[in-house]
Design a protein around this motif. Structure first.
Motif, PDB file in Angstrom:
ATOM      1  N   PRO A 101      13.595  -5.983 -42.076  1.00 18.72           N
ATOM      2  CA  PRO A 101      13.048  -6.170 -43.425  1.00 18.72           C
ATOM      3  C   PRO A 101      12.393  -4.907 -43.982  1.00 18.72           C
ATOM      4  O   PRO A 101      11.842  -4.092 -43.238  1.00 18.72           O
ATOM      5  N   ILE A 102      12.434  -4.781 -45.296  1.00 16.34           N
ATOM      6  CA  ILE A 102      11.798  -3.651 -45.979  1.00 16.34           C
ATOM      7  C   ILE A 102      10.291  -3.597 -45.716  1.00 16.34           C
ATOM      8  O   ILE A 102       9.743  -2.510 -45.486  1.00 16.34           O
ATOM      9  N   PRO A 103       9.554  -4.732 -45.742  1.00 14.16           N
ATOM     10  CA  PRO A 103       8.124  -4.643 -45.403  1.00 14.16           C
ATOM     11  C   PRO A 103       7.884  -4.061 -44.013  1.00 14.16           C
ATOM     12  O   PRO A 103       6.901  -3.338 -43.805  1.00 14.16           O
ATOM     13  N   GLY A 104       8.764  -4.368 -43.058  1.00 16.22           N
ATOM     14  CA  GLY A 104       8.627  -3.779 -41.724  1.00 16.22           C
ATOM     15  C   GLY A 104       8.839  -2.278 -41.754  1.00 16.22           C
ATOM     16  O   GLY A 104       8.175  -1.532 -41.021  1.00 16.22           O
ATOM     17  N   LEU A 105       9.766  -1.823 -42.598  1.00 12.64           N
ATOM     18  CA  LEU A 105      10.016  -0.389 -42.730  1.00 12.64           C
ATOM     19  C   LEU A 105       8.785   0.312 -43.315  1.00 12.64           C
ATOM     20  O   LEU A 105       8.391   1.393 -42.862  1.00 12.64           O
ATOM     21  N   ILE A 106       8.177  -0.308 -44.327  1.00 14.42           N
ATOM     22  CA  ILE A 106       6.948   0.241 -44.908  1.00 14.42           C
ATOM     23  C   ILE A 106       5.858   0.312 -43.841  1.00 14.42           C
ATOM     24  O   ILE A 106       5.134   1.314 -43.729  1.00 14.42           O
ATOM     25  N   LEU A 107       5.743  -0.740 -43.037  1.00 15.35           N
ATOM     26  CA  LEU A 107       4.723  -0.764 -41.985  1.00 15.35           C
ATOM     27  C   LEU A 107       4.954   0.345 -40.967  1.00 15.35           C
ATOM     28  O   LEU A 107       4.002   1.013 -40.545  1.00 15.35           O
ATOM     29  N   ILE A 108       6.198   0.563 -40.558  1.00 13.74           N
ATOM     30  CA  ILE A 108       6.491   1.610 -39.571  1.00 13.74           C
ATOM     31  C   ILE A 108       6.087   2.979 -40.095  1.00 13.74           C
ATOM     32  O   ILE A 108       5.481   3.790 -39.375  1.00 13.74           O
ATOM     33  N   VAL A 109       6.398   3.254 -41.354  1.00 17.89           N
ATOM     34  CA  VAL A 109       6.020   4.547 -41.951  1.00 17.89           C
ATOM     35  C   VAL A 109       4.499   4.717 -41.930  1.00 17.89           C
ATOM     36  O   VAL A 109       3.972   5.778 -41.560  1.00 17.89           O
ATOM     37  N   LEU A 110       3.779   3.660 -42.309  1.00 23.11           N
ATOM     38  CA  LEU A 110       2.310   3.738 -42.318  1.00 23.11           C
ATOM     39  C   LEU A 110       1.750   3.945 -40.919  1.00 23.11           C
ATOM     40  O   LEU A 110       0.831   4.738 -40.716  1.00 23.11           O
ATOM     41  N   VAL A 111       2.314   3.249 -39.933  1.00 23.61           N
ATOM     42  CA  VAL A 111       1.833   3.390 -38.557  1.00 23.61           C
ATOM     43  C   VAL A 111       2.046   4.813 -38.052  1.00 23.61           C
ATOM     44  O   VAL A 111       1.151   5.411 -37.429  1.00 23.61           O
ATOM     45  N   ILE A 112       3.218   5.384 -38.326  1.00 22.36           N
ATOM     46  CA  ILE A 112       3.498   6.748 -37.883  1.00 22.36           C
ATOM     47  C   ILE A 112       2.521   7.735 -38.520  1.00 22.36           C
ATOM     48  O   ILE A 112       1.931   8.596 -37.844  1.00 22.36           O
ATOM     49  N   VAL A 113       2.322   7.599 -39.823  1.00 22.55           N
ATOM     50  CA  VAL A 113       1.439   8.532 -40.540  1.00 22.55           C
ATOM     51  C   VAL A 113       0.004   8.418 -40.039  1.00 22.55           C
ATOM     52  O   VAL A 113      -0.640   9.426 -39.702  1.00 22.55           O
TER      53      VAL A 113
END
Length: 428
Positions: free
Chosen positions: A232-244
């Protein structure tokens, strides 16, 4: 193995707990590990996990934020009203992010410049922005356009040749494994270059195999899902935030300053850390992440409602503490907090699949949170080693090597003639 586990034992424990819950609910229901259900877990709880990313910074710095649910509701109704008035959805989302930053800066000002405790400021913010949500929305449901709905409900698109898999999901999984290998190799090279102690090669290989296996399993589940049900797109947003944010907290001066302020504010100030700037940043950042959570949530629910955001702050705080953050501040990680949030999400989902009533679910969640924090606190008050210390000591004793060279101060001192000092363990 002891070295590998002892450095991140709490995080390993949370991962094991998460896996155990998934297996248990899969055995009981038969659908817990299906791609559709995993996608529902991520989409349905992405907003809480996003809030947990910001909340862990707040708690590490020694504060608490009770306003995140109300701020998210206020941003959600603002974005919905803007789109209803003819503003393009992308511009409305951008304005919503700016509003969230502004709200966070407003609360950060009272904490950093005026010196009011964050608990009081955010309690006032919870009441203030909940009221503004009701006033602006007039206690009505306001729909949002398809563009915002896409952000909350869509999955990564199907591109490239027909391979029977979602190609973008496969690419993301392979990139994750490659990044895992790269950082592990770089860590070993840096340790060798600096002459720092490092474990055997097989321990690093085992770590990569275990974590990489989990990544590849998740990749397979999502890549083989029906069209429209992949990652899901929300999961993709979450992954980016976690990495940053994981990078910021582990690799930048700002992250070290946040840990320093939470660990010992007076000492941090004496060493030159700008405590006011740190406090202002963590609260402003929380407003920004609250806005992102709001946009993801209204996209999934297709509208902004009068009761959005209620109880979100409690779920975010619970995720952070279950993930191992210290109540007194100074301890915690972004990744562990997200794992703690996933534990709550899987627990909610599994109990719902089993048909457990919502009130019983709340009781179980409360007990899980209480036990996760109480056991270590109790042991520390009794002067005993923490749970982590007990497990480490057990691993070292079972190994029977005595290589640590540290006296076990958890045992009563004995004369040397009667019994030698146990040098195989250390007090936590």
């Amino acid at each position: 193995m002891g070295s590998l586990l002892s450095r991140n034992l709490r995080q390993f424990g949370m991962v094991i707990a998460l896996a155990a819950l998934l297996v248990f609910f899969q055995v009981r229901t038969g659908v817990a590990l299906t791609p559709g259900n995993i996608s529902n877990i991520i989409q349905g709880n992405a907003y809480v996990l996003i809030l947990a990313v910001g909340m862990v910074l707040i708690i590490i710095a020694g504060h608490i934020d009770l306003s995140v649910g109300s701020v998210a509701a206020f941003v959600g109704v603002t974005v919905a009203l803007l789109t209803q008035s003819g503003v393009p959805w992308a511009l409305a989302v951008l304005i919503g992010l700016v509003v969230g930053i502004g709200v966070g800066a407003w609360q950060g000002f009272w904490v950093a410049a005026v010196g009011i405790p964050a608990f009081i400021v955010t309690l006032a913010g919870m009441l203030l922005f909940r009221g503004l949500n009701q006033v602006l929305g007039k206690s009505q449901t306001i729909p949002v356009p398809d563009g915002i709905i896409y952000l909350g409900t869509a999955s990564v698109p199907e591109v490239g040749p027909n391979t029977g898999f979602n190609n973008i999901t496969v690419l993301l999984g392979l990139l994750g494994v490659a990044a895992l290998i790269f950082f592990e190799v770089r860590k070993r090279r840096n340790a060798t270059r600096l002459g720092a102690p490092i474990g055997p090669v097989w321990a690093s290989v085992l770590k990569v195999v275990l974590i990489g296996g989990v990544i590849l399993l998740a990749t397979y589940l999502f890549a083989t899902a029906p069209i429209g049900r992949s990652f899901p797109i929300p999961g993709l947003i979450l992954i980016v935030l976690v990495i940053v944010y994981a990078f910021v907290m582990a690799r930048t001066p700002l992250g070290r300053h946040i840990y320093a302020v939470g660990g010992n504010r007076a000492a941090a100030q004496l060493t030159g850390v700008n405590v006011r700037r740190v406090n202002f940043f963590v609260l402003t950042n929380m407003g920004f992440l609250s806005a992102i959570a709001a946009i993801v949530f209204v996209g999934r629910s297709t509208s902004s409602g009068a009761y959005d955001g209620q109880g979100w702050e409690l779920d975010a705080i619970a995720a952070v503490f279950i993930g191992g953050a210290a109540v007194s501040g100074g301890i915690g990680t972004v990744i562990a907090s997200v794992i703690g949030g996933l534990v709550i999400a899987v627990l909610n989902n599994g109990l719902q699949l089993l048909g457990v009533q919502n009130d019983i679910t709340q009781v179980i969640k409360g007990l899980v949170l209480l036990l996760a924090v109480a056991l270590d606190v109790y042991n520390k008050k009794q002067g005993k080693p923490s749970i982590i210390g007990l497990v480490q000591r057990g691993m070292r004793r079972s190994a029977g090597t005595g290589e640590t060279g540290v006296v076990d101060t958890t045992q009563p001192a004995q004369p040397a003639a009667e019994a030698p000092v146990d040098t195989s363990s250390s007090r936590q």
